[in-house]
Structure formats: structure tokens, C-alpha cells
Design a protein around this motif. Structure first.
Motif, short mmCIF file in Angstrom:
data_model
loop_
_atom_site.label_atom_id
_atom_site.label_comp_id
_atom_site.label_asym_id
_atom_site.label_seq_id
_atom_site.Cartn_x
_atom_site.Cartn_y
_atom_site.Cartn_z
N ASP B 113 -40.92 28.21 -73.71
CA ASP B 113 -41.50 29.40 -73.08
C ASP B 113 -40.75 29.77 -71.81
N MET B 114 -40.39 28.73 -71.05
CA MET B 114 -39.69 28.97 -69.81
C MET B 114 -38.35 29.69 -70.07
N PHE B 115 -37.60 29.20 -71.06
CA PHE B 115 -36.33 29.85 -71.39
C PHE B 115 -36.56 31.24 -71.95
N ALA B 116 -37.58 31.36 -72.82
CA ALA B 116 -37.82 32.65 -73.48
C ALA B 116 -38.19 33.73 -72.47
N SER B 117 -38.71 33.33 -71.31
CA SER B 117 -39.14 34.33 -70.33
C SER B 117 -38.03 34.70 -69.35
N MET B 118 -36.85 34.11 -69.52
CA MET B 118 -35.76 34.44 -68.58
C MET B 118 -35.17 35.81 -68.91
N ASP B 119 -34.64 36.47 -67.87
CA ASP B 119 -34.17 37.86 -68.07
C ASP B 119 -32.71 37.89 -68.49
N ASP B 120 -32.35 37.04 -69.42
CA ASP B 120 -30.96 36.91 -69.81
C ASP B 120 -30.98 36.56 -71.29
N ASP B 121 -30.39 37.43 -72.11
CA ASP B 121 -30.45 37.24 -73.56
C ASP B 121 -29.90 35.90 -73.98
N TYR B 122 -28.86 35.47 -73.30
CA TYR B 122 -28.25 34.21 -73.67
C TYR B 122 -29.21 33.05 -73.40
N MET B 123 -29.87 33.09 -72.23
CA MET B 123 -30.78 32.00 -71.89
C MET B 123 -32.02 32.01 -72.78
N LYS B 124 -32.46 33.19 -73.17
CA LYS B 124 -33.61 33.28 -74.09
C LYS B 124 -33.35 32.45 -75.35
N GLU B 125 -32.09 32.51 -75.80
CA GLU B 125 -31.73 31.78 -77.01
C GLU B 125 -31.86 30.27 -76.84
N ARG B 126 -31.80 29.82 -75.59
CA ARG B 126 -31.86 28.38 -75.37
C ARG B 126 -33.22 27.80 -75.71
N ALA B 127 -34.24 28.68 -75.84
CA ALA B 127 -35.55 28.22 -76.30
C ALA B 127 -35.39 27.54 -77.65
N ALA B 128 -34.48 28.08 -78.47
CA ALA B 128 -34.25 27.50 -79.80
C ALA B 128 -33.67 26.09 -79.69
N ASP B 129 -32.86 25.85 -78.66
CA ASP B 129 -32.30 24.50 -78.47
C ASP B 129 -33.40 23.48 -78.20
N VAL B 130 -34.32 23.87 -77.29
CA VAL B 130 -35.41 22.96 -76.95
C VAL B 130 -36.26 22.66 -78.18
N LYS B 131 -36.55 23.70 -78.96
CA LYS B 131 -37.38 23.51 -80.16
C LYS B 131 -36.66 22.63 -81.19
N ASP B 132 -35.36 22.85 -81.31
CA ASP B 132 -34.57 22.09 -82.27
C ASP B 132 -34.59 20.59 -81.93
N VAL B 133 -34.34 20.34 -80.65
CA VAL B 133 -34.33 18.96 -80.18
C VAL B 133 -35.70 18.31 -80.37
N SER B 134 -36.76 19.05 -80.04
CA SER B 134 -38.11 18.51 -80.13
C SER B 134 -38.50 18.25 -81.58
N ALA B 135 -38.13 19.19 -82.46
CA ALA B 135 -38.46 19.02 -83.89
C ALA B 135 -37.84 17.74 -84.43
N ARG B 136 -36.65 17.44 -83.95
CA ARG B 136 -35.98 16.22 -84.39
C ARG B 136 -36.77 14.98 -83.98
N ILE B 137 -37.20 14.97 -82.70
CA ILE B 137 -37.94 13.80 -82.21
C ILE B 137 -39.28 13.68 -82.96
N ILE B 138 -39.94 14.82 -83.15
CA ILE B 138 -41.23 14.79 -83.84
C ILE B 138 -41.03 14.32 -85.29
N GLY B 139 -39.95 14.80 -85.91
CA GLY B 139 -39.64 14.37 -87.28
C GLY B 139 -39.47 12.86 -87.37
N ILE B 140 -38.82 12.30 -86.35
CA ILE B 140 -38.62 10.85 -86.33
C ILE B 140 -39.97 10.14 -86.14
#
Lengths: 86, 544
Positions: B113-140
Motif C-alpha cells: 500500500d505504501m508503494f502503491a500510494s507514491m506519486d511515481d508510476d515506477y514506484m507504484k510498480e514496486r508494490a508488486a515486488d513486495v507482494k511477490d516476495v511475500s507470496a513466496r514466503i507464505i507459499g513456503i
């Protein structure tokens, strides 16, 4: 505490790749608190998410502060790192 | 046939069955833990495993998509171990007594959410990085593992969205293309698709739900279109395009880095025409040997007022630095005629093609010209620059323009600003007058570049914008070719080089002719470089 100001010339700013590299660099100095200031907001570069969330862009002027053990050497090291990489 | 429209983010064409990406979805458990210390240890173990997995993925990415992609996963590994992220989870486990899975999920939501609320399109995309990383840990943690695609034959992969790690872990030989509901051109998946050369369309939204597993689709990664169950006509048209695309890729592999030289040893320089600094990537991809024409108009067209010296300087500098040591020829503004700009406040003209345009404006508005020349010369310190003046008809015009250059150089010298004293100066040959006078013009400049569209229009007195005149507008007209020969001969008498930067340069029917009249350089759109190089390498000058 020592500090320097620096204007980012790196095209993409402190985004993913440059942020990751800077984070690694800063994490080398465990006894020293390094902070990157953008206006009133600051982040510790060894904390990658904080650093990225600071949203430092190309052309932004930031301040870097260094405080702790071996301050002088870390200051010089970080200054050089910014000048060469960012 | 069903047509879907999204955003094409990676060029290319794919034809094949559709396969939906399947995720191991299980609900994320949420409960109160009795042993916070043990729960914390569970997280730490999962975190460590995730970092190891990411290290392996980074290596795979390095092999398949290069260093840039590998660094992404190394960054993911660092995010997995990020102190703020870890502390957020630790707080949930130790103080709120949450189980590890739920604690990771909460941290994921918080930072995404923090990344998604940034006023920069590139940084908004980083929300996907956090989710990707977290999904991996949760999967494990849950033991559910990762998702995958299940197809024996190569297929177009469809998904709501694809995390970069999901993209890179798929068997590349089975992927024809990507089609996702969400995502943007900045997403890592888009970037990975581009580096892997796989066509991709994002932002399709609900449209994907209309498609069924295994249905035949055509994906056009350039236009962003998908055709499901295509009719024969569409299918045939795209099969043809696909073949052309494959052929181009083959050329790329065969001819990249090879010299543009004929069988009997005559070499010709094949450069690119660009209109924007962003086009440099296409120049590099297609192995352009330099930039033969950089149209500076975009700087003026993209502004609501005259672009400043610094603004222009930065744009020129970027192009020069990126292309160095290769030469970049920048044409001073070619405004007027079909390219009008409001803030220039040009009076209405009855006949703009013969009116106030290009160098004529520069010489009439010395302050506008001076700004551009200062920006150009300042940028000359950062690469190999050539400055080119458009729309020349008389020798005095060139002398006046050169005098303006000298004045600017003198200014920079006195201000102590560095520039390249050897910056070459050239002109466009696009009026019959310039072609006829080329013997005298050649004494004034370092190079000629022929603009064949205007040269044809002015030589044949045929308006190039009037479609009804189509068959009268003939760039192969002997009058045009004779002028080109005259220009080439006059250039060589004075020892300067001559190029062609009009569309004619890419015309394979004329390559032989150009070689035989001694054209030294052809500047064409980036996509034409390799087909042209192929043509040159299979020609010989002596055959004529």
C-alpha cells in the motif's frame, strides 16, 4: 556527525537497482548510522524499503549524514560512492 | 472471432493456444499463536529458504535475460531480509501473537500500500515486488508452493497478473506470449518479456474472462490486440507478419556487428533517423552505425513555449553520450510547412512549402537560432556531433549560419565552457538549387545529406502531401537521380562525404544505384538498417 549534499545524476534516481546496490554498500558499516535526507524525510539506506520509499529521483538534491564509529572514513567512502554511482 | 484490446508492452506476434496460469491458491491461515518464539523461528526459516530460492532464480535470470533481470531478483532477496519488513512481521508475531503466514500477509499489505500510494508510476510498480516476495514466503510457510502453467505445447500464457519470479520460472520454450489483466509498461514482467523477446499485452482487464483454456489466439504485441478464434483472413495476415518478424530476428542474429560492405569491398555507412532520444534503444537494437539525422523538432513540438538552452542541452547531451563514440548528426529545427507550432506565431501563408520554414526561420530569428546553437555546441563536448542545416538554397545562407556558429563558439570560449572545436557542419540537400550549386556549397561544409522527399517534391513540382498526385510523385524519377549523382560528384571533388537521409535511402531497388554513384552514407529508420545491410552485402558495385 558529518554530512554532505549531493544532486542525483543517475537517470532512474534511487530506484530498484541503484537502491539495492546502495543498500548493500551502506550495510557494510554496522557501527555507523547513515541517513539519506530528502527535505524533511529521511531513510537509512541499509533499510532497502525505506530507501526506495523516499522516492529519490534524478535531479533531486539530497543530504547524507553519517554518525558513529569511524565517522570520517565512512563519510569519505559514502561521498565517493554517491559521486561514482549515483 | 473475438477482438480484445490491451496495452502492447513487448513487440512481436504469437499464434497458438491460450493457457491460463494456475496458482496454488489456498486461504492464508490466521490464528493466535501460543508460542511466539517458535512462530518467529518458522518465519526465519522460511525467510532463509526464500532468499536461497531467489538466489537460484537470479542465476536463471542471468542466463536467460541478462544482468539487469538478475539484479531484480537479488533486490527481491534483499527485500526479503529488509529490516523494516522483518520488524513489522516480528511485531505482529511477538506482540499481536499472530501466526507467521498472517504476519507476512499484513506486512505485505502494509508495504505494498505504501508503494502503491507514491506519486511515481515506477514506484507504484514496486508494490508488486513486495507482494511477490511475500507470496513466496507464505507459499513456503503453508507448503502450497508455487503456481505454474500446464501445457504440453507452446502456448500464450494468460493470467490476472504475473509476478516477475513467476515469469522467469516458466519454461521459456513453452511460452509464445503473455496476456495479463493488470500490469503496465513499467512492470517487471513487461521488462522481462521485452528482454526475452516474448510478445506481451497487459491491462486487458475483464476481457480475458471471455476466453477459454486452449482456444486459438493471435497476439499482436505492438498494437496490443488479441484475436481469439481468428478468421482465416486475420490468421493468414498475422502468419505473414510473424514470418517477417522471424526473418527480421534472424537478420538481427546474423548481421548484427557485421560491416556494411559489398562483395567487392565497397563499404557504406548505414545510420539511423530518429526523432526522439527514446529512439536510441531501437538504434542500438538494430545495430545502427551512427545517427545520420536527429530531428530536433520534437523539442519544440513538445513544449508550450520556446525550449530553453539547458533543456535542449540535456536532450542533445543524452543522445551524444549514449551513442558515443559513434557520430550523431543533429538537424537544427525544421519547423514550418507541415510542422507548425503555435508559440512561433508564424503568419498564415498561402504556400507554406515554399514559405518561412527551417533555416529560413533560424536566420530570421537569430535569438531562437542562437539558443539552439549554444545548446548544440555545449553538448558537443560529450560525444561526436555533427550539426546540419535544413532547407538550404543559397551559399549566403550557409555562410550566415556558419557565422552564427562562430559567434556562439566565441561566446563559449570567453565563458570558459567546453565544446568540440572540430564539430562538423553540414547541410541538407533538398532543394534543386542546392543540388545545382553543390560544387560551391561543398567548399563551405563538411558533409551533405540529401533529403529525398523534399528534393523530389521541389524538383518535380509535385506536392508530397496531395494523395491524388501519387503517381506523379516519383522519387525514382531520373531528374532526382541525376541530381543525386551531381551532388555526390561535387561532394567528392571537395573531399567531403554525402549521405541520403530521406525515405529513398531504405529503398532496396535503389541500393545498387546509390552504391554506384558513390553515396557514402544511408540514414534510415532503425528497422531498415539490417535489411539494408543484407542488401549491401549481397551487392557488388562492379556489376553495374
Amino acid at each position: 556527525m558529518k554530512s554532505f549534499e549531493y544532486t542525483i545524476t543517475e537517470e532512474v534516481g534511487i530506484h530498484a537497482r541503484p537502491a539495492g546496490l546502495l543498500s548493500k554498500e551502506a550495510a557494510k558499516f554496522k557501527e555507523c548510522t547513515i541517513k539519506v535526507w530528502k527535505g524533511e524525510k529521511s531513510a537509512e539506506p541499509k533499510r532497502l524499503i525505506q530507501l526506495m520509499a523516499l522516492g529519490v529521483k534524478h535531479g533531486d538534491t539530497i543530504k547524507v549524514t553519517v554518525e558513529g564509529a569511524d565517522e570520517e572514513a565512512v563519510f569519505e567512502h559514502m561521498k565517493k560512492y554517491f559521486e561514482e554511482n549515483l | 472471432m473475438l477482438r480484445l484490446k490491451g496495452k502492447g508492452v513487448s513487440e512481436g506476434i504469437a499464434i497458438g493456444p491460450l493457457c491460463f496460469y494456475k496458482r496454488q491458491t489456498s486461504d492464508i491461515p490466521r490464528y493466535e499463536t501460543k508460542d511466539a518464539a517458535a512462530e518467529w523461528q518458522r518465519f526465519k526459516d522460511a525467510q532463509q529458504l526464500a532468499v536461497e530460492q531467489l538466489g537460484e532464480i537470479a542465476e536463471k535470470a542471468r542466463e536467460q535475460a541478462g544482468d539487469e533481470a538478475a539484479v531484480l531478483f537479488e533486490t527481491h532477496a534483499m527485500m526479503t531480509e529488509d529490516l523494516d519488513y522483518e520488524e513489522h512481521i516480528q511485531n505482529s508475531v511477538e506482540n499481536l501473537k499472530l501466526n507467521a503466514e498472517a504476519a507476512v500477509k499484513d506486512a505485505s499489505d502494509f508495504f505494498a500500500d505504501m508503494f502503491a500510494s507514491m506519486d511515481d508510476d515506477y514506484m507504484k510498480e514496486r508494490a508488486a515486488d513486495v507482494k511477490d516476495v511475500s507470496a513466496r514466503i507464505i507459499g513456503i510457510l503453508t507448503g502450497a508452493g508455487q503456481g505454474g502453467m500446464d501445457s504440453d505445447v507452446p502456448a500464450v500464457v494468460a493470467a490476472d497478473d504475473l509476478a516477475p519470479s513467476e515469469t522467469i520460472q516458466m519454461d521459456k520454450s513453452k511460452i509464445l506470449g503473455f496476456a495479463t489483466e493488470g500490469g503496465s509498461g513499467n512492470s517487471h514482467t513487461a521488462i522481462l518479456a521485452r528482454t526475452m523477446g516474448i510478445p506481451a499485452i497487459v491491462g486487458l482487464g475483464d476481457q480475458l474472462k471471455q476466453l477459454t483454456e486452449g482456444c486459438m489466439v493471435v497476439v499482436d504485441g505492438r498494437s496490443g490486440e488479441i484475436f481469439a478464434d481468428p478468421d482465416q483472413q486475420t490468421l493468414d495476415a498475422y502468419k505473414e507478419k510473424l514470418e517477417a518478424h522471424i526473418k527480421h530476428r534472424k537478420l538481427l542474429a546474423e548481421l548484427k556487428g557485421k560491416p556494411s560492405v559489398t562483395k567487392d569491398g565497397r563499404s557504406i555507412k548505414i545510420c539511423c533517423n530518429i526523432g526522439n532520444p527514446d529512439d536510441i534503444q531501437f538504434v542500438k537494437e538494430n545495430d545502427g552505425e551512427g545517427i545520420g539525422l536527429f530531428r530536433s523538432e520534437f523539442l519544440y513540438l513538445g513544449c508550450s513555449d520556446y525550449p530553453s538552452e539547458d533543456y535542449q542541452f540535456e536532450a542533445y547531451k543524452k543522445v551524444l553520450e549514449e551513442m558515443a563514440p559513434k557520430e550523431v548528426i543533429i538537424r537544427t529545427m525544421d519547423i514550418g510547412a507541415d510542422k507548425q507550432i503555435d508559440y512561433f506565431k508564424m503568419p498564415h501563408e498561402e504556400n507554406p512549402a515554399l514559405g518561412m520554414r527551417a533555416l529560413r526561420i533560424s536566420l530570421t530569428r537569430p535569438e531562437v537560432f542562437r539558443t539552439q546553437l549554444r545548446a548544440l555546441f555545449r553538448a558537443s563536448a560529450y560525444g561526436k556531433l555533427g550539426i546540419m542545416f535544413p532547407m538550404v538554397a543559397s551559399v549566403w545562407e550557409v555562410r550566415e549560419a556558419k557565422a552564427a556558429c562562430e559567434k556562439v563558439k566565441e561566446e563559449l570560449r570567453s565563458e570558459g565552457i567546453p565544446f568540440d572545436e572540430n564539430t562538423s557542419i553540414g547541410i541538407m540537400i533538398e532543394t534543386p538549387a542546392a543540388a545545382v550549386m553543390s560544387d560551391l556549397l561543398a567548399k563551405e561544409v563538411d558533409f551533405f545529406s540529401c533529403g529525398t522527399n523534399d528534393l523530389t517534391q521541389y524538383t518535380l513540382a509535385v506536392d508530397r502531401q496531395n494523395n491524388d498526385l501519387g503517381r506523379f510523385f516519383d522519387p525514382h524519377h531520373p531528374a532526382v537521380l541525376r541530381l543525386l549523382k551531381l551532388v555526390a560528384d561535387n561532394a567528392h571533388k571537395e573531399g567531403i562525404w554525402v549521405g541520403i537521409c530521406g525515405e529513398l535511402g531504405a529503398d532496396p531497388e535503389l541500393t545498387q544505384t546509390f552504391l554506384s554513384i558513390g553515396i557514402d552514407e544511408l540514414s534510415v529508420s532503425p528497422r531498415s538498417v539490417l535489411p539494408l545491410r543484407e542488401k549491401v552485402r549481397s551487392s557488388s558495385v562492379k556489376e553495374l
